[in-house]
Write a protein that holds these residues in place. Structure first.
Motif, PDB file in Angstrom:
ATOM      1  N   MET A  46       2.426   6.508   8.449  1.00 19.40           N
ATOM      2  CA  MET A  46       2.733   7.434   7.768  1.00 19.40           C
ATOM      3  C   MET A  46       2.945   6.629   5.964  1.00 19.40           C
ATOM      4  O   MET A  46       2.438   7.934   5.569  1.00 19.40           O
ATOM      5  N   LEU A  47       3.945   5.784   6.484  1.00 28.53           N
ATOM      6  CA  LEU A  47       4.256   5.625   4.940  1.00 28.53           C
ATOM      7  C   LEU A  47       3.432   4.576   4.131  1.00 28.53           C
ATOM      8  O   LEU A  47       3.139   5.229   2.878  1.00 28.53           O
ATOM      9  N   ALA A  48       2.406   4.358   5.014  1.00 23.75           N
ATOM     10  CA  ALA A  48       1.780   3.680   4.745  1.00 23.75           C
ATOM     11  C   ALA A  48      -0.055   4.851   3.108  1.00 23.75           C
ATOM     12  O   ALA A  48       0.046   4.454   2.440  1.00 23.75           O
ATOM     13  N   GLU A  49      -0.036   5.841   4.756  1.00 25.74           N
ATOM     14  CA  GLU A  49      -0.579   6.407   3.944  1.00 25.74           C
ATOM     15  C   GLU A  49       0.006   7.409   2.903  1.00 25.74           C
ATOM     16  O   GLU A  49      -1.042   7.582   1.758  1.00 25.74           O
ATOM     17  N   LEU A  50       1.374   7.321   2.527  1.00 21.32           N
ATOM     18  CA  LEU A  50       1.832   8.137   1.791  1.00 21.32           C
ATOM     19  C   LEU A  50       1.773   6.904   0.160  1.00 21.32           C
ATOM     20  O   LEU A  50       1.975   7.521  -1.054  1.00 21.32           O
ATOM     21  N   HIS A  51       2.060   5.421   0.858  1.00 12.94           N
ATOM     22  CA  HIS A  51       2.269   4.507  -0.223  1.00 12.94           C
ATOM     23  C   HIS A  51       0.334   4.341  -1.011  1.00 12.94           C
ATOM     24  O   HIS A  51       0.459   4.830  -2.389  1.00 12.94           O
ATOM     25  N   GLN A  56       1.065  12.924  -3.068  1.00 11.63           N
ATOM     26  CA  GLN A  56       1.587  13.472  -1.962  1.00 11.63           C
ATOM     27  C   GLN A  56       3.044  13.517  -1.878  1.00 11.63           C
ATOM     28  O   GLN A  56       3.597  14.661  -1.480  1.00 11.63           O
ATOM     29  N   GLY A  57       3.860  12.917  -2.672  1.00 16.30           N
ATOM     30  CA  GLY A  57       4.876  13.549  -3.467  1.00 16.30           C
ATOM     31  C   GLY A  57       6.096  12.145  -3.103  1.00 16.30           C
ATOM     32  O   GLY A  57       6.981  12.535  -3.021  1.00 16.30           O
ATOM     33  N   LEU A  58       6.170  11.212  -2.028  1.00 14.40           N
ATOM     34  CA  LEU A  58       7.306  10.017  -1.850  1.00 14.40           C
ATOM     35  C   LEU A  58       7.188   9.113  -3.041  1.00 14.40           C
ATOM     36  O   LEU A  58       6.366   8.549  -3.322  1.00 14.40           O
ATOM     37  N   LEU A  59       8.570   9.586  -3.603  1.00 15.50           N
ATOM     38  CA  LEU A  59       9.129   8.412  -4.471  1.00 15.50           C
ATOM     39  C   LEU A  59       9.074   7.485  -4.375  1.00 15.50           C
ATOM     40  O   LEU A  59       9.384   6.029  -4.545  1.00 15.50           O
ATOM     41  N   GLY A  60       9.863   6.985  -2.646  1.00 16.14           N
ATOM     42  CA  GLY A  60      10.444   6.077  -2.202  1.00 16.14           C
ATOM     43  C   GLY A  60      10.892   5.934  -1.164  1.00 16.14           C
ATOM     44  O   GLY A  60      11.759   6.697  -0.912  1.00 16.14           O
ATOM     45  N   VAL A  61      10.745   4.844   0.040  1.00 18.28           N
ATOM     46  CA  VAL A  61      11.949   4.801   1.492  1.00 18.28           C
ATOM     47  C   VAL A  61      12.855   3.530   1.635  1.00 18.28           C
ATOM     48  O   VAL A  61      12.521   2.519   0.957  1.00 18.28           O
ATOM     49  N   ARG A  62      13.786   4.288   2.026  1.00 16.68           N
ATOM     50  CA  ARG A  62      14.638   2.789   2.659  1.00 16.68           C
ATOM     51  C   ARG A  62      14.610   2.439   4.195  1.00 16.68           C
ATOM     52  O   ARG A  62      14.941   3.768   4.570  1.00 16.68           O
ATOM     53  N   HIS A  72      16.310   4.811  10.789  1.00 14.48           N
ATOM     54  CA  HIS A  72      16.821   5.842   9.916  1.00 14.48           C
ATOM     55  C   HIS A  72      15.571   4.805   9.003  1.00 14.48           C
ATOM     56  O   HIS A  72      16.267   4.167   8.331  1.00 14.48           O
ATOM     57  N   PHE A  73      15.634   5.889   8.364  1.00 16.99           N
ATOM     58  CA  PHE A  73      14.947   6.197   6.836  1.00 16.99           C
ATOM     59  C   PHE A  73      15.425   7.125   6.328  1.00 16.99           C
ATOM     60  O   PHE A  73      15.345   8.540   6.517  1.00 16.99           O
ATOM     61  N   VAL A  74      15.561   7.184   4.880  1.00 20.11           N
ATOM     62  CA  VAL A  74      16.241   7.946   3.270  1.00 20.11           C
ATOM     63  C   VAL A  74      14.964   7.653   2.954  1.00 20.11           C
ATOM     64  O   VAL A  74      14.169   7.004   2.311  1.00 20.11           O
ATOM     65  N   GLN A  75      14.260   8.574   2.737  1.00 18.99           N
ATOM     66  CA  GLN A  75      13.222   8.912   2.015  1.00 18.99           C
ATOM     67  C   GLN A  75      13.143  10.271   0.375  1.00 18.99           C
ATOM     68  O   GLN A  75      14.045  10.898   0.879  1.00 18.99           O
ATOM     69  N   TYR A  76      12.682   9.692  -0.209  1.00 20.50           N
ATOM     70  CA  TYR A  76      13.180  10.259  -1.790  1.00 20.50           C
ATOM     71  C   TYR A  76      11.544  11.173  -1.503  1.00 20.50           C
ATOM     72  O   TYR A  76      10.734  10.489  -2.274  1.00 20.50           O
ATOM     73  N   TRP A  77      11.702  12.659  -2.381  1.00 20.55           N
ATOM     74  CA  TRP A  77      10.397  13.221  -2.237  1.00 20.55           C
ATOM     75  C   TRP A  77      10.684  14.161  -3.424  1.00 20.55           C
ATOM     76  O   TRP A  77      11.851  14.158  -4.270  1.00 20.55           O
ATOM     77  N   ALA A  85       4.443  20.604   2.443  1.00 15.16           N
ATOM     78  CA  ALA A  85       2.571  20.493   2.599  1.00 15.16           C
ATOM     79  C   ALA A  85       2.255  19.249   3.418  1.00 15.16           C
ATOM     80  O   ALA A  85       1.138  18.840   4.178  1.00 15.16           O
ATOM     81  N   TYR A  86       3.236  17.734   3.392  1.00 13.83           N
ATOM     82  CA  TYR A  86       2.827  16.665   4.187  1.00 13.83           C
ATOM     83  C   TYR A  86       2.617  17.018   5.103  1.00 13.83           C
ATOM     84  O   TYR A  86       1.972  16.029   6.106  1.00 13.83           O
ATOM     85  N   ALA A  87       4.050  17.425   5.481  1.00 11.72           N
ATOM     86  CA  ALA A  87       4.277  17.272   7.088  1.00 11.72           C
ATOM     87  C   ALA A  87       3.261  18.180   7.747  1.00 11.72           C
ATOM     88  O   ALA A  87       3.095  17.778   9.307  1.00 11.72           O
TER      89      ALA A  87
END
Length: 161
Positions: A46-51, A56-62, A72-77, A85-87
């Motif tokens: 999923m993260l690879a698809e978003l990158h 799609q709107g994902l700014l970054g993830v940690r 635990h992932f922290v995502q910035y959208w 929409a992605y979900a």
């Protein structure tokens, strides 16, 4: 050798609204690998698809480890609309992974736990400071700028449009 720190007092360059999405899982039974391993494996694609598709709107993830049982992932959208929409997109990785996970969750009877939290943060309602740090959090997801461009105090940064 890791990422080099940016010297001095910095802040995140992001302006405008940001959506902070926390998502995590907990392994409640290590021996029930069939319950939790597919959940662990689903996040990477999923993260690879978003990158690959930044629109799609994902700014970054940690990714954070919260002990031996939790990830635990922290995502910035960019927006809640893009996150939602992605979900729900039938042609993206999330929806089939979510359906499969829900089946496993029911069958697994508590062997794996899952949670998420979504925060919509309006423009001017977030601030950040990083001192002698490599870009992290929102600054890594967007960019880093000197604190002075937004104000030396948290109150000034919180009122910045």
């Amino acid at each position: 050798m890791g990422v080099q720190p940016v010297e001095g007092r910095m802040t995140a360059a992001h302006e405008g609204e940001v959506v902070v999405f926390h998502i995590g899982m907990r392994i409640n039974s290590f021996v029930s690998v069939r319950s939790w391993l597919p959940v662990v494996r689903a996040m990477g694609p999923m993260l690879a698809e978003l990158h690959r598709d930044r629109d799609q709107g994902l700014l970054g993830v940690r990714q954070l480890l919260a002990g031996p049982r939790e990830v635990h992932f922290v995502q910035y959208w960019e927006s809640k609309e893009k996150l939602l929409a992605y979900a729900t997109a039938p042609d993206r990785s999330h929806r089939p992974a979510w359906s499969a996970f829900n089946r496993r969750l029911r069958e697994g009877k508590g062997k794996v736990g899952f949670w998420h939290e979504t925060y919509v943060v309006p423009a001017g309602a977030h601030e950040a400071i990083y001192m002698n740090m490599p870009p992290t959090g929102l600054a890594k997801a967007t960019d880093v700028i000197p604190v002075a461009r937004r104000g030396d105090r948290a109150a000034a940064r919180l009122s910045h449009p």
